[in-house]
Motif scaffolding. Structure first.
Motif: not given
Ligand code: NAD
Length: 297
Positions: A168, A170-173, A175-176, A196
């Motif tokens: 994504d 937005d890499a944190s999305r 990962q989540q 991810a």
């Protein structure tokens, strides 16, 4: 006497939604009394946070079922009495079914029991089975880890994907989502694995993958382009897009040109509508008829 179904769609900017006509045409073909209306929070002067109360009010006014779309899929949950396991896991509801239990007519709740469900993931899974039968699910790259991406990820794992690589912007999305979905209880011999990956690695990961899914808005009207360099696609790959306006996104065109098997976003749109219709009416939807209707719109 056949029952009357009054279905509402809660969301914002939904005046042009294809859901009302898609549902009503299938219901008419089955001889059902069925009306499908939009409940647009923008038109009603409401905020997404009001979606839960709107759902309850709609049911009190006679709505017998609800669909829920952007930006209300999470917010609506506050107004519900129960969630299906999958809706709870995804943290998102796109379908609300209503059961009236007169024995519980107390206070404002009037015995109406609202249950939140999610047919985005069941819809994608059915679409995959119908539109790309036998698609290899060894390694799948999923680009986009928002609402649609979460549902697609869940569906791919349920369908037996062995390795799911999620990226994504937005890499944190990403990962989540990977953290939320793994480890998943898949068939014993092939435990599913979700991880991810960074967006820059997507082309290299696609080179090793069987299939690719776009679950970003890139490709839809107003968001031109492709979410990754489509020249990495070869005839060995299958490609699925969740974007359905237009059906032939730039990515779908490139995939067809490369000789890929392709599942356009219309398949998921029709399948989630068919799954919701079945939950609302208890009757099977004719999916090929719904797809044919959809293609006429
Ligand atoms: P969302 O905002 O929840 O998620 C989109 C995600 O894509 C975000 O996490 C964002 O960071 C990411 N993203 C955006 N541009 C990117 C890029 N260039 N590269 C990588 N990641 C990028 O939105 P959503 O609700 O998941 O909807 C996404 C799309 O799916 C929309 O076009 C929507 O119309 C479509 N959709 C289709 C169906 C269907 O039935 N076919 C169902 C739901 C949503």
């Amino acid at each position: 006497a056949s029952s009357f179904h009054l279905i509402g769609l809660i969301g914002a900017g939904i005046a042009g939604s294809l859901s009302p006509v898609l549902h009503e045409r299938e219901a008419a073909a089955q001889g059902l009394r069925y009306a499908y209306r939009t409940l647009d929070i923008d038109e009603l002067g409401l905020a997404p946070g009001d979606a839960g109360q709107l759902a309850r009010d709609a049911v009190r006014l006679g709505y017998t079922g609800l669909n829920v779309t952007h930006p209300c899929k999470q917010a609506v949950i506050t107004g519900l009495d129960a969630l299906s396991d999958d809706a709870r896991e995804l943290g998102a509801v796109n379908t609300v079914t209503v059961r009236h239990d007169a024995a519980h007519d107390v206070g404002s709740r009037q015995g109406d029991r609202l249950t939140g469900r999610n047919t985005d993931h069941t819809g994608f899974r059915a679409a995959l089975a119908e539109g790309l039968p036998g698609a290899a699910l060894g390694t799948v790259v999923l680009v986009g880890a928002g609402g649609a991406g979460s549902a697609v990820a869940r569906a791919l794992l349920d369908a037996g994907a062995r390795r799911l690589l999620v990226a994504d912007a937005d890499a944190s999305r990403a990962q989540q989502l990977a953290a939320r979905l793994g480890p998943h209880p898949g068939p014993a011999a092939h435990p599913s694995r979700v991880s991810a990956v960074v967006l820059e690695d997507v082309p290299a990961r696609i080179a090793e993958a069987d299939g690719v899914v776009n679950a970003t808005p890139i490709g839809m009207v107003g968001h031109p382009g492709t979410p990754f360099d489509a020249s990495v696609l070869t005839s060995r790959h299958w490609l699925a897009d969740v974007v359905y306006r237009p059906l032939e996104t730039q990515l779908v065109k490139a995939a067809l040109a490369a000789g890929c098997r392709v599942l356009d976003g219309g398949w998921m749109a029709v399948s989630q509508a068919a799954d919701s219709f079945e939950l609302f009416t208890g009757l099977p939807a004719d999916r090929s008829r719904m797809r044919a209707h959809f293609l006429e719109l």
